[in-house]
Design a protein around this motif. Sequence first.
Motif, PDB file in Angstrom:
ATOM      1  N   VAL A   1       0.849  -1.191   0.000  1.00 17.30           N
ATOM      2  CA  VAL A   1       0.000   0.000   0.000  1.00 17.30           C
ATOM      3  C   VAL A   1       0.890   1.249   0.000  1.00 17.30           C
ATOM      4  O   VAL A   1       1.772   1.407   0.854  1.00 17.30           O
ATOM      5  N   GLU A   2       0.657   2.137  -0.983  1.00 16.05           N
ATOM      6  CA  GLU A   2       1.387   3.399  -1.036  1.00 16.05           C
ATOM      7  C   GLU A   2       0.586   4.529  -0.379  1.00 16.05           C
ATOM      8  O   GLU A   2       1.150   5.353   0.344  1.00 16.05           O
TER       9      GLU A   2
ATOM     10  N   ARG B   1      -4.017   3.423  -3.009  1.00 11.72           N
ATOM     11  CA  ARG B   1      -3.189   3.069  -4.180  1.00 11.72           C
ATOM     12  C   ARG B   1      -2.193   1.991  -3.755  1.00 11.72           C
ATOM     13  O   ARG B   1      -1.565   2.086  -2.687  1.00 11.72           O
ATOM     14  N   ILE B   2      -2.056   0.944  -4.592  1.00 16.01           N
ATOM     15  CA  ILE B   2      -1.206  -0.216  -4.278  1.00 16.01           C
ATOM     16  C   ILE B   2      -0.154  -0.368  -5.376  1.00 16.01           C
ATOM     17  O   ILE B   2      -0.471  -0.324  -6.575  1.00 16.01           O
ATOM     18  N   ARG B   3       1.112  -0.555  -4.979  1.00 18.56           N
ATOM     19  CA  ARG B   3       2.200  -0.859  -5.914  1.00 18.56           C
ATOM     20  C   ARG B   3       2.375  -2.366  -5.979  1.00 18.56           C
ATOM     21  O   ARG B   3       2.636  -3.024  -4.975  1.00 18.56           O
TER      22      ARG B   3
ATOM     23  N   ILE C   1      -9.922  -4.398   0.789  1.00 18.83           N
ATOM     24  CA  ILE C   1      -9.176  -3.199   1.175  1.00 18.83           C
ATOM     25  C   ILE C   1     -10.112  -2.047   1.543  1.00 18.83           C
ATOM     26  O   ILE C   1      -9.675  -1.045   2.118  1.00 18.83           O
ATOM     27  N   GLY C   2     -11.389  -2.153   1.201  1.00 13.46           N
ATOM     28  CA  GLY C   2     -12.336  -1.096   1.508  1.00 13.46           C
ATOM     29  C   GLY C   2     -13.717  -1.446   0.996  1.00 13.46           C
ATOM     30  O   GLY C   2     -13.968  -2.590   0.576  1.00 13.46           O
ATOM     31  N   TYR C   3     -14.602  -0.413   0.995  1.00 14.58           N
ATOM     32  CA  TYR C   3     -15.998  -0.655   0.648  1.00 14.58           C
ATOM     33  C   TYR C   3     -16.523   0.482  -0.230  1.00 14.58           C
ATOM     34  O   TYR C   3     -16.155   1.655  -0.045  1.00 14.58           O
TER      35      TYR C   3
ATOM     36  N   VAL D   1      -5.558  -1.771   6.203  1.00 11.52           N
ATOM     37  CA  VAL D   1      -4.887  -1.206   5.032  1.00 11.52           C
ATOM     38  C   VAL D   1      -4.276   0.141   5.419  1.00 11.52           C
ATOM     39  O   VAL D   1      -4.982   1.126   5.625  1.00 11.52           O
ATOM     40  N   LYS D   2      -2.949   0.151   5.511  1.00  7.86           N
ATOM     41  CA  LYS D   2      -2.209   1.348   5.880  1.00  7.86           C
ATOM     42  C   LYS D   2      -0.975   1.461   4.983  1.00  7.86           C
ATOM     43  O   LYS D   2      -0.478   0.450   4.463  1.00  7.86           O
ATOM     44  N   PRO D   3      -0.464   2.679   4.781  1.00  5.82           N
ATOM     45  CA  PRO D   3       0.742   2.833   3.958  1.00  5.82           C
ATOM     46  C   PRO D   3       1.887   1.942   4.447  1.00  5.82           C
ATOM     47  O   PRO D   3       2.170   1.870   5.647  1.00  5.82           O
TER      48      PRO D   3
END
Length: 474
Positions: free
Chosen positions: A355-356, A369-371, A402-404, A390-392
């Motif tokens: 996670v960026e 945003r995910i790398r 990762i979310g909703y 989900v954290k940087p």
Amino acid sequence: MTPYDSDDRPRAAARRPFKLGGAALAGTLALAAGLYFAWPGGGPDLLPQPGGDAAFAEPVEHPAPPDRPQLAAAAPTPLEAQSDAAANEALLDDPFEMTLTVEPGDTLMAMLTDAGLDRGEAHRAIQALAEVYSPRKLKPGHEFSITLRPGAGERPAALERLLFEPDLTQTIQVVRAAPVGQEAAVFTAEAADRPVTVRRARAHGAIDSSLYQAAVDAGVPLPALGEMINVFAFDLDFQREIQPGDRFSLMFEEKRDEEDRLVESGAVLLAEMTVGGKQRRYYRFEDADGFVDYYDADGRSVRKALLRTPVDGARISSRFGKRKHPILGYTRMHKGMDFAAPTGTPIYAAGDGVVEVAGWNGGFGKYVRIRHNGTFKTAYAHMSRIDSRVKPGQRVRQRQIIGYVGTTGRSTGPHLHYEVHQNGRQVNPQGVKLPTGKVLAGADKTRFQSAMRELEVQFAEAADLSKTQTADAR
């Protein structure tokens, strides 16, 4: 003086004669006859019998008189009454069983105290249960069979046994170790596994309206269906590519109890789908590193670097390309795809990565945003909520939530805005060519080819659930 008549002769005193009228005479005779025949021992039997003197005549037997009402039995003596009371008291002291069903909002403590136990005894029984099964796992519908000895007066009911089956694979029993009446009861608990049989089953069918309905009609358990969808999610867009007439087949493990009831479905071992005339068939295989994945006949992993669709059950509301912005009102480049779905629908990571960004991002609202590697990144916008994990800097796995879905930021309604970045530029998620996953080689490929042949034999021999469902429907 002697009365004389006129002729001077003595005259007798005048007597009035006694006369009975005809009716009076008949009534008198009838009364006498009635008394004669009604009097015990009366009637013709008192007359002399022919051939002998009446004094020596043999007695004649008469019918027994009709039964008369019997007098009530004598009241029991005080000793008998005391014995009956003791028997009744012993009967009331016999243990009895009852069933408790967990309802929404129930606690085991409340259920046991409502059944008549005091809180101390209920607490000790729950403590014993917790050694083999956590009461926090109780769900509405679970049932307990308890054996109680009734209370009397100020004495509460006493628990002798609690029997519980949390599922079809286990039986749990809590029993009283100390005799009833001891000041502090002691309970022990034990869990026993119920025998189950593992077998392979297969199912197949044609899709008329939806894959879900076709699979359920064929007898596929929902966990197995979900796993099959995950296998093909790298190749297929289930919301848009599946059409009537497409077909599916799969083989999976299942556990059944002694009564042949399904306990749980296991891993999908083989999965096949024919969509638009193109057949895809994948086999489950564990490589030398212990990693389990699905491979085609050539040993290529089904897993791609990125999922085509990171949200299930959504429709495409806006595609990649130029469009008139619904809020700003002018035409601009739409550098992603929008998937309309109800608020709260889970959003999945399109692939493994780091996670960026995870937080608020201007018009994108709540944004992640995910790398994934040196080439690809993915972005997710307008979320209602970001998952707490989900954290940087945090690593995520493909299809991890990762979310909703939501409508935060510059948005007109609940949807997911999804972007794929390739070498720093947004590209069309539907048009980009994604790298394939692992390709087996060497010893792994040799083992896979042997396992694949064995799975094909097992598929042919497995119990066909589709036939069973068809027979049941008839």
